[in-house]
Design a protein around this motif. Structure first.
Motif, short mmCIF file in Angstrom:
data_model
loop_
_atom_site.label_atom_id
_atom_site.label_comp_id
_atom_site.label_asym_id
_atom_site.label_seq_id
_atom_site.Cartn_x
_atom_site.Cartn_y
_atom_site.Cartn_z
N ARG A 157 62.00 127.40 63.71
CA ARG A 157 62.09 125.96 63.91
C ARG A 157 63.52 125.50 64.19
NH1 ARG A 157 58.88 121.62 63.02
NH2 ARG A 157 60.02 119.68 62.66
N GLY A 158 64.44 125.95 63.36
CA GLY A 158 65.84 125.54 63.52
C GLY A 158 66.40 125.96 64.87
N GLU A 159 66.10 127.19 65.25
CA GLU A 159 66.62 127.72 66.51
C GLU A 159 66.12 126.89 67.71
OE1 GLU A 159 65.73 131.83 67.00
OE2 GLU A 159 66.59 131.93 69.02
N VAL A 160 64.84 126.60 67.71
CA VAL A 160 64.29 125.86 68.84
C VAL A 160 64.80 124.42 68.85
CG1 VAL A 160 62.18 125.04 69.97
CG2 VAL A 160 62.24 127.32 68.95
N LEU A 161 64.90 123.82 67.66
CA LEU A 161 65.40 122.45 67.61
C LEU A 161 66.85 122.38 68.10
CD1 LEU A 161 63.87 121.01 64.30
CD2 LEU A 161 63.18 120.59 66.67
N ALA A 162 67.61 123.41 67.79
CA ALA A 162 69.00 123.45 68.26
C ALA A 162 69.05 123.59 69.78
CB ALA A 162 69.74 124.61 67.59
N LEU A 163 68.17 124.44 70.29
CA LEU A 163 68.08 124.60 71.75
C LEU A 163 67.73 123.26 72.39
CD1 LEU A 163 67.89 126.46 74.26
CD2 LEU A 163 65.46 126.79 73.71
N GLY A 213 55.54 134.84 67.02
CA GLY A 213 55.82 134.12 65.78
C GLY A 213 56.67 132.88 65.97
N VAL A 214 56.83 132.42 67.21
CA VAL A 214 57.66 131.24 67.46
C VAL A 214 56.89 129.95 67.22
CG1 VAL A 214 59.08 130.02 69.17
CG2 VAL A 214 59.04 132.52 69.14
N ILE A 215 55.66 129.92 67.72
CA ILE A 215 54.81 128.74 67.47
C ILE A 215 53.50 129.19 66.86
CG2 ILE A 215 55.78 127.44 69.41
CD1 ILE A 215 53.24 128.10 70.98
N GLN A 216 52.81 128.22 66.26
CA GLN A 216 51.49 128.51 65.69
C GLN A 216 50.52 128.86 66.80
OE1 GLN A 216 50.22 124.97 63.58
NE2 GLN A 216 52.34 124.63 62.91
N SER A 217 49.59 129.70 66.46
CA SER A 217 48.51 129.99 67.40
C SER A 217 47.52 128.83 67.37
CB SER A 217 47.84 131.30 66.99
OG SER A 217 46.77 131.57 67.86
N GLN A 218 47.01 128.47 68.54
CA GLN A 218 46.09 127.32 68.61
C GLN A 218 44.78 127.74 69.24
OE1 GLN A 218 46.70 124.56 67.21
NE2 GLN A 218 48.82 125.06 66.67
N PRO A 219 43.72 127.01 68.94
CA PRO A 219 42.45 127.29 69.62
C PRO A 219 42.61 127.16 71.13
CG PRO A 219 42.19 125.54 67.98
CD PRO A 219 43.63 125.91 68.00
N GLU A 220 41.88 127.96 71.86
CA GLU A 220 41.96 127.99 73.32
C GLU A 220 41.93 126.59 73.94
OE1 GLU A 220 42.54 130.36 75.29
OE2 GLU A 220 41.92 129.60 77.25
N GLU A 221 41.03 125.77 73.47
CA GLU A 221 40.83 124.45 74.05
C GLU A 221 42.09 123.58 73.94
OE1 GLU A 221 36.87 123.44 73.31
OE2 GLU A 221 37.05 123.12 75.48
N LEU A 222 42.65 123.58 72.75
CA LEU A 222 43.85 122.79 72.52
C LEU A 222 45.01 123.34 73.33
CD1 LEU A 222 45.28 120.52 71.04
CD2 LEU A 222 45.69 122.07 69.13
N ARG A 223 45.09 124.65 73.38
CA ARG A 223 46.20 125.27 74.12
C ARG A 223 46.15 124.90 75.59
NH1 ARG A 223 45.41 130.43 74.90
NH2 ARG A 223 44.80 130.74 72.73
N GLN A 224 44.95 124.87 76.13
CA GLN A 224 44.84 124.50 77.54
C GLN A 224 45.23 123.05 77.79
OE1 GLN A 224 41.19 125.57 79.44
NE2 GLN A 224 41.69 127.76 79.36
N ILE A 276 51.42 129.07 81.99
CA ILE A 276 51.90 128.31 80.83
C ILE A 276 51.07 128.68 79.60
CG2 ILE A 276 52.22 126.00 79.86
CD1 ILE A 276 52.51 124.98 82.77
N ASN A 277 49.79 128.79 79.83
CA ASN A 277 48.88 129.19 78.76
C ASN A 277 49.26 130.56 78.18
OD1 ASN A 277 46.70 127.76 77.68
ND2 ASN A 277 45.26 129.33 78.41
N ARG A 278 49.53 131.50 79.06
CA ARG A 278 49.92 132.84 78.60
C ARG A 278 51.25 132.80 77.86
NH1 ARG A 278 48.08 134.45 83.48
NH2 ARG A 278 50.17 134.55 84.35
N ILE A 279 52.14 131.93 78.31
CA ILE A 279 53.43 131.83 77.63
C ILE A 279 53.23 131.31 76.21
CG2 ILE A 279 55.62 130.58 77.61
CD1 ILE A 279 55.57 130.77 80.72
N PHE A 280 52.37 130.31 76.06
CA PHE A 280 52.07 129.83 74.71
C PHE A 280 51.49 130.94 73.85
CE2 PHE A 280 51.86 125.12 75.99
CZ PHE A 280 53.05 124.83 75.32
N GLU A 281 50.58 131.72 74.43
CA GLU A 281 50.02 132.85 73.68
C GLU A 281 51.11 133.83 73.27
OE1 GLU A 281 45.49 133.38 75.53
OE2 GLU A 281 47.21 134.32 76.52
N GLY A 282 51.97 134.14 74.21
CA GLY A 282 53.05 135.08 73.94
C GLY A 282 53.99 134.57 72.85
#
Lengths: 224, 224
Positions: free
Chosen positions: A200-206, A135-146, A124-130
């Motif tokens: 944002r629009g695309e994901v909200l629609a999904l 450019g789909v989501i903001q990059s977050q500090p490692e700690e928050l992402r985990q 899941i962590n790697r997916i967030f990184e990916g």
DNA sequence: ATTATCTATAGATCTATAGATAATGC
DNA sequence: ATTATCTATAGATCTATAGATAATGC
């Protein structure tokens, strides 16, 4: 089909439908119209059946959660992950129901499940990184992402249990696969504040596609 | 103390320690050194004991989750809600463990729990509103707020189960109340992106106090 | 008289095995 | 010869009750 295979399939069905706790080796053999003795010829006990089903589940989800090394992730990828993970969850939904009790009584399963959870959280962590790279989501500090990944895991693995308990009065209400997938709405809710404007629009629609039909009215007291 | 009271307290202890599934009426009467017949004089069956314990839990949490009508909420209020709710969860932790099975076998409990969930979700929703009024978090559209509240509920009610399953190899590892409260870290993680600048630092500092000591290293394979 | 408690037990399961028999593969 | 299956059952629980006895409250 070999008897051994039949036992596994039938057990999975019965466990999913009635819950592992309510299914004995007698029920399984009766359903298959074989003798209890025959079942015990193929499996030492119920735990062994469960352990083998878990291994299938583990392999399935492991396969679903692999991430490409060579490219960032897209919204379509994300959708694919969510759809397939909830499919897997559906197919082996008995596992997450009586999980604690299953782990209590099988040291192998306890150990394997712990490692499985670790691998899933990493994935899941790697997916967030990916997704951040894509450019789909903001990059977050490692700690928050985990911590976010762990929240995703909690929502994903417990959505089914929530549905069951929040469901109507009737004991026999079966949850549908469609309802289970409304868990995707909840997972995407976690991502909402981190979405980049471009997607944002695309994901909200999904997300809208998975919105529960009967939101919180199902919580009302039953009609008199 | 009346025998009836003793039965309730002893049942709660045993259920919490060993899980409802592993505790029979025989175990309860043996622990209390009374006869099974005596237990059945006071309670018709195990379900009735559980139902009465649930009612205590319901009342406790209902009391914890009341919101003031006349003023917005502060960070201290939020902390109070989280601390007390996790306290309640701790005291009746057996309930969320075998919940599905309990509901399956008791129509009263099923109905009551459904309404209880509804009230809790409403309360979480009101708390978010109060915190927005108090300038702690951004105000959100109703729809998003409800989905967020549901995620909070999922994290709160299932954190304990996660700890149990993610815990080390040893079957006898007891979860501590302190570990349970690390769930507060996960709940506050959900709020992070919505914090207003004026209170951001304060809430993040609060969150730090609950950070798990052994984060994901507990997921590693056991040492050889 | 009523309330609380105990003894003893019927009846219902469930697990897991021993031992006999049938089916299959060389 | 080996593999698969069945019959029958021992042993372990668990639930819930009947019926006897003890304790308590007027």
């Amino acid at each position: 089909m070999k008897t051994r295979e039949k036992i596994l399939l039938c057990s999975l069905d019965l466990f999913n439908e009635r819950g592992e706790r309510n299914v004995t080796t007698n029920h399984i053999s009766a359903e298959l119209a074989i003798s209890p003795g025959n079942l015990y010829y193929h499996f030492r006990n119920k735990s062994d059946i469960i352990y083998e089903l878990f291994q299938q589940y583990e392999q399935l989800v492991g396969y679903y959660l692999t991430t490409p090394e060579d490219r960032p992730l897209t919204v379509a990828d994300m959708r694919g992950y969510l759809e397939s993970v909830f499919d897997g969850l559906w197919s082996y939904r008995f596992l997450h129901r009586d999980l604690e009790h299953l782990l209590e009584n099988d040291a192998r399963l306890r150990q394997d499940y712990r490692e499985f959870t670790g691998r899933c959280l990493d994935a899941i962590n790697r997916i967030f990184e990916g997704l951040a790279e894509g450019g789909v989501i903001q990059s977050q500090p490692e700690e928050l992402r985990q911590a976010m990944s762990l929240n995703v895991w909690l929502v994903v693995t417990n959505w089914m249990a929530f549905l069951k308990t929040a469901q109507g009065n009737n004991r026999q209400v079966e949850i549908t696969k469609r309802q289970l997938k409304q868990g995707i709405y909840q997972v995407l809710t976690l991502e909402v504040p981190y979405l980049m404007p471009a997607y944002r629009g695309e994901v909200l629609a999904l997300r809208e596609q998975y919105r529960p039909e009967l939101p919180l009215t199902m919580m009302e007291p039953a009609p008199a």
